[in-house]
Design a protein around this motif. Sequence first.
Motif, PDB file in Angstrom:
ATOM      1  N   ARG A 147       0.838  -1.204   0.000  1.00  0.00           N
ATOM      2  CA  ARG A 147       0.000   0.000   0.000  1.00  0.00           C
ATOM      3  C   ARG A 147       0.868   1.248   0.000  1.00  0.00           C
ATOM      4  N   PRO A 148       0.822   2.043  -1.078  1.00  0.00           N
ATOM      5  CA  PRO A 148       1.639   3.261  -1.144  1.00  0.00           C
ATOM      6  C   PRO A 148       1.326   4.207   0.012  1.00  0.00           C
ATOM      7  N   ALA A 149       2.382   4.817   0.552  1.00  0.00           N
ATOM      8  CA  ALA A 149       2.206   5.824   1.606  1.00  0.00           C
ATOM      9  C   ALA A 149       2.257   7.211   0.974  1.00  0.00           C
ATOM     10  N   TYR A 150       1.223   7.997   1.209  1.00  0.00           N
ATOM     11  CA  TYR A 150       1.175   9.357   0.664  1.00  0.00           C
ATOM     12  C   TYR A 150       1.472  10.358   1.776  1.00  0.00           C
ATOM     13  N   PRO A 151       2.313  11.342   1.498  1.00  0.00           N
ATOM     14  CA  PRO A 151       2.693  12.297   2.544  1.00  0.00           C
ATOM     15  C   PRO A 151       1.538  13.205   2.930  1.00  0.00           C
ATOM     16  N   ARG A 152       1.524  13.576   4.201  1.00  0.00           N
ATOM     17  CA  ARG A 152       0.494  14.507   4.689  1.00  0.00           C
ATOM     18  C   ARG A 152       1.068  15.921   4.617  1.00  0.00           C
ATOM     19  N   ILE A 153       0.888  16.533   3.470  1.00  0.00           N
ATOM     20  CA  ILE A 153       1.407  17.878   3.225  1.00  0.00           C
ATOM     21  C   ILE A 153       0.236  18.797   2.917  1.00  0.00           C
TER      22      ILE A 153
ATOM     23  N   ASP B 144      -3.479  18.403  -2.502  1.00  0.00           N
ATOM     24  CA  ASP B 144      -4.520  18.184  -3.513  1.00  0.00           C
ATOM     25  C   ASP B 144      -4.734  19.400  -4.413  1.00  0.00           C
ATOM     26  N   SER B 145      -4.057  20.499  -4.110  1.00  0.00           N
ATOM     27  CA  SER B 145      -4.267  21.721  -4.893  1.00  0.00           C
ATOM     28  C   SER B 145      -3.313  21.832  -6.081  1.00  0.00           C
ATOM     29  N   PHE B 146      -2.332  20.952  -6.162  1.00  0.00           N
ATOM     30  CA  PHE B 146      -1.328  21.061  -7.227  1.00  0.00           C
ATOM     31  C   PHE B 146      -1.985  20.931  -8.599  1.00  0.00           C
ATOM     32  N   SER B 147      -1.673  21.855  -9.487  1.00  0.00           N
ATOM     33  CA  SER B 147      -2.330  21.895 -10.799  1.00  0.00           C
ATOM     34  C   SER B 147      -1.585  21.098 -11.868  1.00  0.00           C
ATOM     35  N   GLY B 148      -0.351  20.667 -11.553  1.00  0.00           N
ATOM     36  CA  GLY B 148       0.403  19.890 -12.528  1.00  0.00           C
ATOM     37  C   GLY B 148       0.124  18.404 -12.396  1.00  0.00           C
TER      38      GLY B 148
ATOM     39  N   ASP C  36      19.046  19.592  -8.200  1.00  0.00           N
ATOM     40  CA  ASP C  36      19.303  20.259  -6.921  1.00  0.00           C
ATOM     41  C   ASP C  36      18.704  19.438  -5.791  1.00  0.00           C
ATOM     42  N   VAL C  37      19.485  19.219  -4.742  1.00  0.00           N
ATOM     43  CA  VAL C  37      18.998  18.526  -3.553  1.00  0.00           C
ATOM     44  C   VAL C  37      18.539  19.575  -2.550  1.00  0.00           C
ATOM     45  N   VAL C  38      17.255  19.527  -2.194  1.00  0.00           N
ATOM     46  CA  VAL C  38      16.661  20.505  -1.285  1.00  0.00           C
ATOM     47  C   VAL C  38      16.481  19.862   0.085  1.00  0.00           C
ATOM     48  N   THR C  39      17.119  20.418   1.084  1.00  0.00           N
ATOM     49  CA  THR C  39      17.030  19.852   2.430  1.00  0.00           C
ATOM     50  C   THR C  39      16.136  20.657   3.359  1.00  0.00           C
ATOM     51  N   ASP C  40      15.664  21.815   2.908  1.00  0.00           N
ATOM     52  CA  ASP C  40      14.698  22.575   3.702  1.00  0.00           C
ATOM     53  C   ASP C  40      13.367  21.820   3.721  1.00  0.00           C
ATOM     54  N   GLY C  41      12.723  21.814   4.856  1.00  0.00           N
ATOM     55  CA  GLY C  41      11.460  21.104   4.977  1.00  0.00           C
ATOM     56  C   GLY C  41      10.364  21.687   4.106  1.00  0.00           C
ATOM     57  N   ILE C  42       9.397  20.859   3.758  1.00  0.00           N
ATOM     58  CA  ILE C  42       8.266  21.310   2.942  1.00  0.00           C
ATOM     59  C   ILE C  42       7.173  21.843   3.867  1.00  0.00           C
ATOM     60  N   GLU C  43       6.735  23.075   3.599  1.00  0.00           N
ATOM     61  CA  GLU C  43       5.666  23.677   4.395  1.00  0.00           C
ATOM     62  C   GLU C  43       4.305  23.369   3.802  1.00  0.00           C
ATOM     63  N   ARG C  44       4.195  23.475   2.470  1.00  0.00           N
ATOM     64  CA  ARG C  44       2.918  23.214   1.814  1.00  0.00           C
ATOM     65  C   ARG C  44       3.148  23.055   0.312  1.00  0.00           C
ATOM     66  N   ILE C  45       2.103  22.643  -0.356  1.00  0.00           N
ATOM     67  CA  ILE C  45       2.118  22.561  -1.812  1.00  0.00           C
ATOM     68  C   ILE C  45       1.042  23.505  -2.342  1.00  0.00           C
ATOM     69  N   GLU C  46       1.418  24.285  -3.337  1.00  0.00           N
ATOM     70  CA  GLU C  46       0.485  25.212  -3.985  1.00  0.00           C
ATOM     71  C   GLU C  46       0.226  24.740  -5.412  1.00  0.00           C
TER      72      GLU C  46
ATOM     73  N   HIS D  77       9.066  26.630  -5.083  1.00  0.00           N
ATOM     74  CA  HIS D  77       9.779  25.862  -6.101  1.00  0.00           C
ATOM     75  C   HIS D  77       8.759  25.485  -7.175  1.00  0.00           C
ATOM     76  N   GLU D  78       8.732  26.256  -8.244  1.00  0.00           N
ATOM     77  CA  GLU D  78       7.743  26.027  -9.298  1.00  0.00           C
ATOM     78  C   GLU D  78       8.130  24.812 -10.136  1.00  0.00           C
ATOM     79  N   VAL D  79       7.203  23.894 -10.286  1.00  0.00           N
ATOM     80  CA  VAL D  79       7.462  22.662 -11.039  1.00  0.00           C
ATOM     81  C   VAL D  79       6.241  22.285 -11.869  1.00  0.00           C
ATOM     82  N   ASP D  80       6.499  21.452 -12.865  1.00  0.00           N
ATOM     83  CA  ASP D  80       5.416  20.956 -13.723  1.00  0.00           C
ATOM     84  C   ASP D  80       4.858  19.633 -13.228  1.00  0.00           C
ATOM     85  N   ALA D  81       5.677  18.890 -12.485  1.00  0.00           N
ATOM     86  CA  ALA D  81       5.260  17.567 -12.016  1.00  0.00           C
ATOM     87  C   ALA D  81       5.881  17.278 -10.655  1.00  0.00           C
ATOM     88  N   ILE D  82       5.178  16.480  -9.871  1.00  0.00           N
ATOM     89  CA  ILE D  82       5.676  16.006  -8.580  1.00  0.00           C
ATOM     90  C   ILE D  82       5.599  14.488  -8.578  1.00  0.00           C
TER      91      ILE D  82
END
Length: 494
Positions: free
Chosen positions: A142-148, A152-156, A310-320, A332-337
């Motif tokens: 069973r895949p584990a999905y992060p609680r961030i 669900d708001s990510f448009s990509g 790039d390796v990002v070690t700062d914690g994730i606050e939220r996803i927009e 960090h603007e991206v097209d895919a996660i």
Amino acid sequence: MTADTRPTIAIIGTGFGGIGMAAQLTQAGYDDFVIFEKADDVGGVWRDNEYPGAECDVPSHLYSFSFAPKPDWSRRFAGQQEIFGYLNECADRFDLRRNIRFGTEVLTATFDESAGEWVLELNGEQTHRAQILIAATGQLSRPAYPRIDGIDSFSGTMFHSATWDHDYEFEGKRVAVIGTGASAIQFVPHIAHRAAGLELFQRHAPHVIDKPDYPYRQSVIAAFKRFPTLLKASRLATYAWLEPRGLGFNGSKSGRLLISVFEKRYLKSLKKQIADPELRRKVTPTDPMGCKRILMSNDYYPALVREHVDVVTDGIERIEPSGVVTVDGKLHEVDAIVLGTGFAATEFLAPMTVTGLGGEDLNEAWRDGAQAYLGIAVAGFPSFFMLYGPNTNLSHNSIVYMLESQFAYIVDAVREIDRSAGRWLTVRQDVEDAYNADIQAQLGTTVWATGCDGWYTTASGKNTQNWPGFTFKYRSATREFDPNAYAAPGATHA
């Protein structure tokens, strides 16, 4: 019991556990079983995890059944497609497809004490009854999905490694990868090779050691085919190479010495692969080696030194909608996660509901963390057996070896039920408790008890995953089914 009245058996899952168990039951003369598989093919995790780069970290000759050798593995560490093909070959070799009900998920399993049977509620409002229930659902299904916040708001495009989107084109895209576990270190190099930009969000740096992999020459494969003893010798040599590494996890003085040797070798290799001191600092683990799963790859670190990675070690606050926001406020603007966040390994058997004697719910019985006698049987749940259950996971050798120990034990249990005219048996609570108290005491001295946060432990810190010793000790413990450890119908389950 006669051949016509032998116990009926239900098996859940068609990965290594389900296929191997069914094969061993067949060879023991028990063919009145049904295997329930919710997908449309066999294979378990090797069917589902088809992300690019997916492969095993145990050598192929040992990551296969001893009773179904495969001389023509293409390389020392097989890839996903080849392992998936092997499980299909085994299903055909032992004529198991006639026993499999594909597209059938077990929703609930309830023990009917008056009938001495398990009643399975299936999708499509179907039911099935069996005297013996064997769960082969594994720990990594069973895949584990992060609680961030805002995920669900990510448009990509966003997907988990276990549900890979093969239609997505990475070329020219900006991609975020969340997670640096066993799956991520395999697929990250493939994304890095194609994407215009890759940001790898890392909470904890893993130990990634060199992988001694290579393809087998055709002449070598021909020799394995012609001389089966050579294949057996290779399997034995692989076991002998891996098994002593179990010492490195037990916390003893000699174990700490062994792991220090591996640590020095690892740091030397890391320095050779990553010259930039800042990047090397980011990817150097802070946890003791072995506290979390040690990973293997020859292309992960080379992928990280690419200019567009790039390796990002700062914690994730939220996803927009447009990307990932870290705790420093940067977007960090991206097209895919791509989520490389692993599996819900400590949630054994979920989301299935299992109900035993007196209406006891297995999830309630496991409210303080899953446990089972030998990782196989649970008190109050009669004639119910698990494969790859609690505290049977390994960090140093092949899980297939552990599974074969469980197969033999469960076949003996089926024989015992057969001899007793189908009367059900349940492991005694005092036996289960004493066994698990000993297991937890042993785990308390291991490297896994040094405080690192990983998938081996529950939120409360209980290690429900790992076997704390050598695999040959587990084989010895499961070599013979002991009826005295079990209670018969009508007994007090104290």
